[in-house]
Design an enzyme around this catalytic site. Structure first.
Site, PDB file in Angstrom:
ATOM      1  N   GLU A  65       0.828  -1.203   0.000  1.00  0.00           N
ATOM      2  CA  GLU A  65       0.000   0.000   0.000  1.00  0.00           C
ATOM      3  C   GLU A  65       0.863   1.255   0.000  1.00  0.00           C
ATOM      4  O   GLU A  65       1.554   1.532   0.980  1.00  0.00           O
ATOM      5  CB  GLU A  65      -0.920   0.041   1.222  1.00  0.00           C
ATOM      6  CG  GLU A  65      -1.773   1.293   1.250  1.00  0.00           C
ATOM      7  CD  GLU A  65      -2.604   1.441   2.507  1.00  0.00           C
ATOM      8  OE1 GLU A  65      -3.507   2.299   2.514  1.00  0.00           O
ATOM      9  OE2 GLU A  65      -2.353   0.726   3.494  1.00  0.00           O
ATOM     10  N   GLU A  91     -11.694   2.618   4.966  1.00  0.00           N
ATOM     11  CA  GLU A  91     -10.707   3.068   5.952  1.00  0.00           C
ATOM     12  C   GLU A  91     -10.880   4.565   6.164  1.00  0.00           C
ATOM     13  O   GLU A  91     -10.103   5.376   5.687  1.00  0.00           O
ATOM     14  CB  GLU A  91      -9.285   2.733   5.475  1.00  0.00           C
ATOM     15  CG  GLU A  91      -8.283   2.919   6.584  1.00  0.00           C
ATOM     16  CD  GLU A  91      -6.864   2.586   6.159  1.00  0.00           C
ATOM     17  OE1 GLU A  91      -6.178   1.921   6.954  1.00  0.00           O
ATOM     18  OE2 GLU A  91      -6.448   2.993   5.070  1.00  0.00           O
TER      19      GLU A  91
END
Length: 176
Positions: free
Chosen positions: A47, A146
């Site tokens: 990520e 998120e």
């Protein structure tokens, strides 16, 4: 699927001064990790995290850099975890980035920019458009939320019920 962290540029060190050494170490570690994960039939996810707001010292900060690392590592069980919040902050151009990196994507995460709240909160991103783009590309994986809900969790998922209704779906995403 497991997020494999990239590490941080050491305090007091310029990114450019350690970039080559960090990349070499990261690639070696990823190969080792990918081989271990393959024994368990697991996918490792890289990520990119923006270094403008969230973590100024995080090593891997753009999808372009992540794609280059994935190519150098050359392991099919390592994929890109594309967080649209971080991608928008670092590069924008989300449609093109989703199209370009789609073959590498193993997971998507979302949050509105700039506040990192629900997708229907005021901000830069048009999530109905992005969800339709993901569908048109054939994305069948999960979309991780998120974000920091402005209220409680159930209130924070109200956008999803509204989205499903706009698509003619019942609660839970099943077709009418």
């Amino acid at each position: 699927r497991i997020h494999v962290m990239a590490g941080r540029v050491p305090v007091g060190t310029e990114r450019a001064a350690v970039a080559r050494e960090m990349e070499t170490t990261f690639i070696e570690n990823l190969r080792y990790t990918a081989d271990l994960l393959s024994q368990e039939d697991m996918i490792g996810l890289l990520e990119p995290i923006n270094n403008r707001i969230t973590d100024p010292r995080y090593y891997l900060n753009t999808p372009h850099h992540a794609a280059a690392i994935l190519e150098k590592v050359g392991r099919p069980n390592l994929k890109l975890q594309l967080d649209l919040f971080h991608c928008q902050i670092m590069d924008g151009n989300l449609s093109r980035n989703l199209e370009m990196y789609f073959p590498l994507i193993g997971h998507i995460q979302i949050a509105q920019v700039p506040g990192r709240h629900e997708p229907d909160s005021p901000g830069e991103l048009n999530f109905p458009y992005l969800f339709e783009l993901l569908e048109s590309l054939g994305y069948t994986g999960y979309v991780g939320c998120e974000y920091a809900p402005k209220g409680d969790t159930l209130e924070g998922l109200g956008w999803l019920r509204s989205y499903w209704e706009s698509r003619g779906l019942q609660h839970g995403g099943t077709s009418k």
